[in-house]
Design a protein around this motif. Structure first.
Motif, PDB file in Angstrom:
ATOM      1  N   UNK A 214     -11.137  44.674  11.228  1.00 34.53           N
ATOM      2  CA  UNK A 214     -12.186  44.740  10.264  1.00 34.53           C
ATOM      3  C   UNK A 214     -11.387  44.985   8.720  1.00 34.53           C
ATOM      4  N   UNK A 215     -10.451  45.684   8.524  1.00 36.32           N
ATOM      5  CA  UNK A 215      -9.864  45.577   7.158  1.00 36.32           C
ATOM      6  C   UNK A 215      -8.918  44.122   7.013  1.00 36.32           C
ATOM      7  N   UNK A 216      -8.629  43.575   7.893  1.00 34.66           N
ATOM      8  CA  UNK A 216      -7.839  42.143   7.788  1.00 34.66           C
ATOM      9  C   UNK A 216      -8.937  41.108   7.706  1.00 34.66           C
ATOM     10  N   UNK A 217      -9.891  41.030   8.264  1.00 33.93           N
ATOM     11  CA  UNK A 217     -11.085  39.840   8.549  1.00 33.93           C
ATOM     12  C   UNK A 217     -11.925  39.874   7.414  1.00 33.93           C
ATOM     13  N   UNK A 218     -12.913  41.116   6.900  1.00 29.80           N
ATOM     14  CA  UNK A 218     -13.526  41.338   5.886  1.00 29.80           C
ATOM     15  C   UNK A 218     -13.291  40.733   4.584  1.00 29.80           C
ATOM     16  N   UNK A 219     -12.238  41.063   3.893  1.00 26.13           N
ATOM     17  CA  UNK A 219     -11.664  40.458   2.575  1.00 26.13           C
ATOM     18  C   UNK A 219     -11.479  39.036   2.665  1.00 26.13           C
ATOM     19  N   UNK A 220     -10.627  38.601   3.801  1.00 22.14           N
ATOM     20  CA  UNK A 220     -10.382  37.320   3.826  1.00 22.14           C
ATOM     21  C   UNK A 220     -11.605  36.407   3.974  1.00 22.14           C
ATOM     22  N   UNK A 221     -12.600  36.753   4.827  1.00 22.51           N
ATOM     23  CA  UNK A 221     -13.671  35.869   4.951  1.00 22.51           C
ATOM     24  C   UNK A 221     -14.493  35.781   3.854  1.00 22.51           C
ATOM     25  N   UNK A 222     -14.403  37.020   2.986  1.00 21.40           N
ATOM     26  CA  UNK A 222     -15.480  36.986   1.723  1.00 21.40           C
ATOM     27  C   UNK A 222     -14.651  36.232   0.619  1.00 21.40           C
ATOM     28  N   UNK A 223     -13.517  36.151   0.735  1.00 23.25           N
ATOM     29  CA  UNK A 223     -12.659  35.325  -0.149  1.00 23.25           C
ATOM     30  C   UNK A 223     -12.754  33.907  -0.108  1.00 23.25           C
ATOM     31  N   UNK A 224     -12.979  33.600   1.173  1.00 26.84           N
ATOM     32  CA  UNK A 224     -13.504  32.225   1.468  1.00 26.84           C
ATOM     33  C   UNK A 224     -14.896  31.795   2.211  1.00 26.84           C
ATOM     34  N   UNK A 225     -15.916  32.349   1.355  1.00 24.68           N
ATOM     35  CA  UNK A 225     -17.172  32.579   1.960  1.00 24.68           C
ATOM     36  C   UNK A 225     -17.686  31.146   2.362  1.00 24.68           C
ATOM     37  N   UNK A 226     -17.252  30.298   1.597  1.00 26.44           N
ATOM     38  CA  UNK A 226     -17.778  28.639   2.012  1.00 26.44           C
ATOM     39  C   UNK A 226     -17.416  28.448   3.275  1.00 26.44           C
ATOM     40  N   UNK A 227     -16.499  28.724   3.868  1.00 25.23           N
ATOM     41  CA  UNK A 227     -16.020  28.534   5.262  1.00 25.23           C
ATOM     42  C   UNK A 227     -16.590  29.401   6.086  1.00 25.23           C
ATOM     43  N   UNK A 228     -17.402  30.250   5.849  1.00 34.23           N
ATOM     44  CA  UNK A 228     -17.963  31.241   6.901  1.00 34.23           C
ATOM     45  C   UNK A 228     -18.839  30.241   7.413  1.00 34.23           C
ATOM     46  N   UNK A 229     -19.072  30.456   8.691  1.00 40.10           N
ATOM     47  CA  UNK A 229     -20.270  29.293   9.509  1.00 40.10           C
ATOM     48  C   UNK A 229     -21.371  30.030  10.060  1.00 40.10           C
ATOM     49  N   UNK A 230     -22.129  29.105  10.437  1.00 39.88           N
ATOM     50  CA  UNK A 230     -23.300  29.643  11.292  1.00 39.88           C
ATOM     51  C   UNK A 230     -24.428  30.733  10.447  1.00 39.88           C
ATOM     52  N   UNK A 231     -24.896  31.615  10.992  1.00 38.81           N
ATOM     53  CA  UNK A 231     -26.077  32.347  10.486  1.00 38.81           C
ATOM     54  C   UNK A 231     -25.431  33.300   9.431  1.00 38.81           C
ATOM     55  N   UNK A 232     -24.114  33.819   9.257  1.00 39.36           N
ATOM     56  CA  UNK A 232     -23.479  34.387   8.290  1.00 39.36           C
ATOM     57  C   UNK A 232     -23.339  33.710   7.226  1.00 39.36           C
ATOM     58  N   UNK A 233     -23.392  32.479   7.093  1.00 42.51           N
ATOM     59  CA  UNK A 233     -23.011  31.682   5.760  1.00 42.51           C
ATOM     60  C   UNK A 233     -23.813  32.253   4.641  1.00 42.51           C
ATOM     61  N   UNK A 234     -24.860  32.422   4.748  1.00 41.54           N
ATOM     62  CA  UNK A 234     -25.742  32.426   3.469  1.00 41.54           C
ATOM     63  C   UNK A 234     -25.652  34.052   3.154  1.00 41.54           C
ATOM     64  N   UNK A 235     -25.334  35.118   4.061  1.00 43.14           N
ATOM     65  CA  UNK A 235     -25.078  36.343   3.992  1.00 43.14           C
ATOM     66  C   UNK A 235     -23.839  36.329   2.971  1.00 43.14           C
ATOM     67  N   UNK A 236     -22.522  35.809   3.561  1.00 42.23           N
ATOM     68  CA  UNK A 236     -21.285  35.837   3.044  1.00 42.23           C
ATOM     69  C   UNK A 236     -21.474  35.132   1.640  1.00 42.23           C
ATOM     70  N   UNK A 237     -22.399  34.291   1.402  1.00 40.64           N
ATOM     71  CA  UNK A 237     -22.525  33.216   0.322  1.00 40.64           C
ATOM     72  C   UNK A 237     -23.080  34.486  -0.865  1.00 40.64           C
ATOM     73  N   UNK A 238     -24.020  35.230  -0.383  1.00 41.62           N
ATOM     74  CA  UNK A 238     -24.582  36.248  -1.605  1.00 41.62           C
ATOM     75  C   UNK A 238     -23.439  37.268  -1.981  1.00 41.62           C
ATOM     76  N   UNK A 239     -22.820  37.519  -0.832  1.00 41.35           N
ATOM     77  CA  UNK A 239     -21.663  38.769  -1.326  1.00 41.35           C
ATOM     78  C   UNK A 239     -20.522  38.046  -2.057  1.00 41.35           C
ATOM     79  N   UNK A 240     -20.420  36.677  -1.875  1.00 42.49           N
ATOM     80  CA  UNK A 240     -19.273  36.061  -2.743  1.00 42.49           C
ATOM     81  C   UNK A 240     -19.501  35.529  -3.894  1.00 42.49           C
ATOM     82  N   UNK A 241     -20.923  35.279  -4.206  1.00 42.57           N
ATOM     83  CA  UNK A 241     -21.629  35.149  -5.427  1.00 42.57           C
ATOM     84  C   UNK A 241     -21.269  36.358  -6.533  1.00 42.57           C
TER      85      UNK A 241
END
Lengths: 509, 335
Positions: free
Chosen positions: B21-48
């Motif tokens: 969890x500690x590894x994936x969460x920050x890496x994914x949010x720092x590259x939110x545009x690469x998050x796919x599928x239904x998490x994309x918008x969710x990560x998009x908001x968090x990364x704005x």
């Protein structure tokens, strides 16, 4: 609540195991019985009356068969009543619509009308599994292999044990009844092995089977769009999916039972190492094969009719023909029942007939096979013979599964003949395998999963054949396997966003 | 010893989850545009990084009906559409409660179609459990983020966040008869679980001083008269603001022969533009949302809006072509 869903793995199973482990022995039985009821109710709701009814009826008739003692006619009558009643319930719930649909087709052909209305019939969870277990118990009592059970709750616990009720394995009361009723706490080793088996099952299902399901469903959804190597490839992928899915579910089942200190029989034994169709069935869905062998094959082989045939044929036609006749006489009901057991569809019946023909051919061609196997080239390179036999068996397995997965026999045949038509690649598209619904990354995980499971199967097979063991077991290794598998399932598992949850295939049977 | 071994096993597994969890969460949010599928918008908001005045939640009815960048173009309102296909209220709760830790919107628009979504106690319980896990261990939500290693050039093209959660579709699948009829398959009642989540969402908005506005996107396929009556009663009971766009289709200027891409289920670009204009006017006037288009902090939004305008222009051309051959369902522009 299937065995791979979060509700089972994170709430239900841990809660039951915890209560079971902390409770005194007498209470543990009650906990298990309540857990069985809760599990059953969560899936089949009011249909729980069927499994309860089966348990009551089996208990009662078991006692009656035993009480009939030395009066063979009465004993036989009670057994026949039990068999007919149990099979009638199964047939009524599972096969009525199939029979009516076929009668409608016939009537449509002759009269232009469909006289029967088909209504949806709800089928209780695991009816195909617990009915065979109940029949097995009654036949064992009849043959005096077992005393009739005097304790109803013990029999009920066996028939409704929640880890086995959905997908098997089909256990024998003589093997599992006592350890289950004993309700001892699991040892540390059993807990570790249980967790390991559950994770191994999840690895197979969530990394490989659920990903393959997407491409298999794509092709089977539009069977006429695909031909040649694509259809052949899908037959192979479906076989791998089914193996990973069903053997994975069995790992979860066996692992769950180990957490209660109960050792269930294995249902798979590296089936792709089989060198013939008959060997394949001694390695694939073993508990079903064993059930048919014990309760249909042997009784038919030892029946008066078979004995009479054997005696006459030996004299008239020789040993081989006599053996062929007896084998076919016993194999036919086994494989018809096998096909029908899987469900009310013609492709399942065909699947049974397919293996009946193949296994009969194995017996018929036995002398020819002996001389073929004894050829000089194979004596010089026995590995070559092994490869040829394995390859032949794989072709048999893949072709069989192509029909097994089909939506009806017609689709099965269409797809089978499609294999022999060349597939013409759309020049505007890259490889067809990239257009079947999964990404390159998913293919990579499938390949990794198959490699890991394949390697594990190779090691187990080697150990079983040679009797040697690799120094890869023991508590520390178990810990390592648990942690690696757990990490792999979390990161690579096909769950959450972007993946559809796939129901257990055999839970539908 | 036995107990220690078992505790060690489960402690080790817990440690693995926490580390991943500690590894994936920050890496994914720092590259939110690469998050796919239904998490994309969710990560998009968090990364704005910029604060957004409006957040939109709901299922496919939401992300095909309100375009955040059109709100920006017309009213300078920074917004993001967090809707995902088949969203359930448990997901909305999880998404909203997480994003509100860093976003402070003035208004939350919630599309109402998902209020009727219910898959039965077993499936919904599984989903609720999964959402609670994701809330506690957000890295698990992005567990398949490693897939971006296999990105192709085509995937990279999709990375641009010009749509802010909106799905731009230029196809036309006209609806011949837009009369709403009762459909027994579309139940006009809310499951207890959904009522419980709705109450929690209302409380969450109150706690954060956010105006919660329910809206029903125009959709004859989904909003039967019984459902619309039910929603009228519900918003009265809960004292919520509600925009029923199904009742004002004429005012908006909707033409069902060209404004839907799938026969009255979802809106296409043309329909969404009309709805967004109406909602934008309402947000600016009734909720006094300020125009931030000239604020330095939001400079990137103007660039995104330019890209969006180009895409819309292209899509409009396609839409006009489709209009000529009306009745055919066209391809969506957006992934």
């Amino acid at each position: 609540m299937a065995y791979h869903v979060n509700l089972y793995l994170l709430i239900f199973l841990p809660a039951v195991v915890l209560c079971y482990s902390l409770a005194p022995q007498r209470i543990r039985r009650i906990i298990l019985l309540l857990a069985n009821a809760a599990f059953y109710l969560s899936v089949s709701r009011h249909l729980i009356v069927f499994i309860l009814g089966t348990a009551v009826f089996t208990y009662y008739t078991g006692l009656k068969i035993e009480a009939a003692g030395e009066i063979p006619k009465r004993k036989k009558n009670w057994l026949l009543l039990a068999i007919i009643a149990l099979l009638a319930v199964l047939a009524l719930l599972k096969y009525t619509n199939f029979a009516l649909a076929n009668l409608n087709r016939l009537a449509q052909f002759f009269t232009g009308n469909e006289p029967f209305t088909i209504r949806k019939i709800l089928v209780p969870l695991g009816i195909s599994f617990y009915t065979l277990e109940a029949l097995g118990y009654l036949l064992d009592v009849y043959w005096k292999r077992l005393p009739a059970e005097k304790n109803f709750w013990k029999l009920l616990l066996f028939l409704s044990f929640f880890p086995t009720v959905m997908e098997g394995p089909i256990c024998r009361y003589g093997d599992v009844g006592d350890p289950l009723w004993e309700c001892r706490r699991a040892t540390a080793e059993e807990v570790e092995m249980g967790v390991l088996r559950i994770l191994w099952g999840l690895f197979k299902k969530m990394l490989v089977a659920d990903r393959l399901n997407t491409i298999v469903a794509t092709v089977y959804g539009n069977p006429d769009q695909y031909t040649g190597y694509v259809t052949a490839g899908i037959a192979i992928f479906y076989t791998i999916q089914l193996y990973m899915e069903f053997s994975g579910a069995m790992d979860m089942v066996i692992g769950s039972a180990l957490l209660f200190g109960v050792k269930l029989p294995e249902n798979f034994r590296q089936p792709f190492f089989a060198k013939s169709a008959s060997e394949f069935w001694r390695r694939w869905h073993i508990s079903l094969g064993v059930w048919f062998k014990n309760y249909i094959f042997y009784p038919v082989t030892l029946s008066d009719l078979a004995k009479k045939w054997n005696k006459t044929a030996r004299k008239k036609y020789g040993k081989h023909i006599a053996k062929v006749g007896t084998s076919m006489l016993a194999l036919f009901p086994v494989w018809m029942c096998n096909g029908l057991w899987h469900g009310p569809q013609w492709n399942y019946i065909f699947y049974g007939v397919y293996y009946f023909v193949l296994l009969s051919l194995e017996v018929i061609l036995e002398p020819a096979k002996k001389s073929f196997d004894g050829a000089k080239i194979f004596q010089k390179w026995p590995v070559l013979l092994g490869i040829l036999q394995t390859a032949k068996t794989w072709v048999i397995i893949f072709a069989g599964e192509l029909f097994f997965r089909a939506d009806g026999l017609g689709q099965g045949f269409r797809m089978f003949f499609n294999i022999f038509k060349p597939y013409i690649q759309d020049p505007n598209k890259t490889s067809i395998w990239r257009h079947l619904g999964i990404a390159r990354s998913d293919w990579a995980v499938i390949a990794l999963g198959i490699l890991v499971v394949g390697a594990a199967d190779c090691i187990i097979e080697w150990q079983q054949r040679t009797g040697k063991t690799l120094r890869l077991s023991g508590p520390n290794w178990r810990y390592a396997y648990v942690f690696v598998l757990f990490g792999a399932v979390i990161v690579l598992g096909a769950y959450g966003a972007g993946y559809l949850a796939v129901d257990l295939i055999y839970a539908g049977f | 010893m036995k107990k220690l071994r078992i505790i060690g096993l489960f402690a080790g597994m817990a440690a693995i989850v926490l580390i991943l969890n500690m590894l994936i969460d920050p890496v994914a949010l720092s590259r939110a545009k690469r998050v796919n599928n239904r998490n994309r918008n969710y990560a998009g908001i968090l990364a704005t990084e910029e604060n957004m005045d409006v957040l939109i939640f709901g299922d496919s009815e939401s992300y095909t009906s309100v375009s955040p960048l059109q709100l920006w173009q017309e009213h300078g309102i920074p917004a993001y559409n967090g809707g995902v296909q088949g969203q359930c209220l448990a997901e909305t709760w999880s998404e909203m409660s997480t994003v509100l830790k860093q976003q402070h919107p003035k208004v939350i628009l919630m599309e109402t179609c998902m209020l009727f979504r219910y898959h039965g106690i077993e499936k919904d319980s599984q989903m609720v459990l999964a959402e609670h896990l994701y809330e506690a261990l957000p890295g698990l939500r992005y567990h398949s983020f490693w897939k971006s290693i296999f990105y192709t050039d085509q995937d990279k093209k999709k990375e641009n966040d010009w749509q802010k959660g909106f799905h731009l579709v230029s196809g036309i699948g006209g609806l011949e008869d837009a009369n709403r009829e009762e459909d027994t398959k579309k139940e006009a009642k809310m499951a207890k679980l959904n009522r419980w989540y709705l109450d929690r969402l209302i409380a969450l908005c109150k706690e954060n001083d956010i105006q919660l506005v329910l809206y029903s996107a125009p959709s004859p396929r989904n909003y039967t008269p019984a459902r619309l009556d039910f929603l009228d009663m519900l918003v009265q009971e809960k004292g919520l603001d509600y925009i029923n766009m199904n009742a004002i289709e004429e005012e908006i200027g909707l033409d069902w022969s060209v404004d839907s891409y799938d026969g009255g289920d979802h809106l296409n670009l043309s329909g969404a533009q009309k709805v967004t204009t109406y909602i934008g006017d309402k947000l600016a006037q009734e909720y006094q949302l300020p125009d931030r288009s000239s604020e330095e902090e939001y400079r990137q939004w103007n660039q995104d809006a330019e890209e969006y305008a180009k895409r819309v222009k292209k899509a409009r051309k396609k839409w006009k072509k489709n209009k000529k051959a009306a009745g055919t369902i066209g391809e969506g522009v957006n992934p």
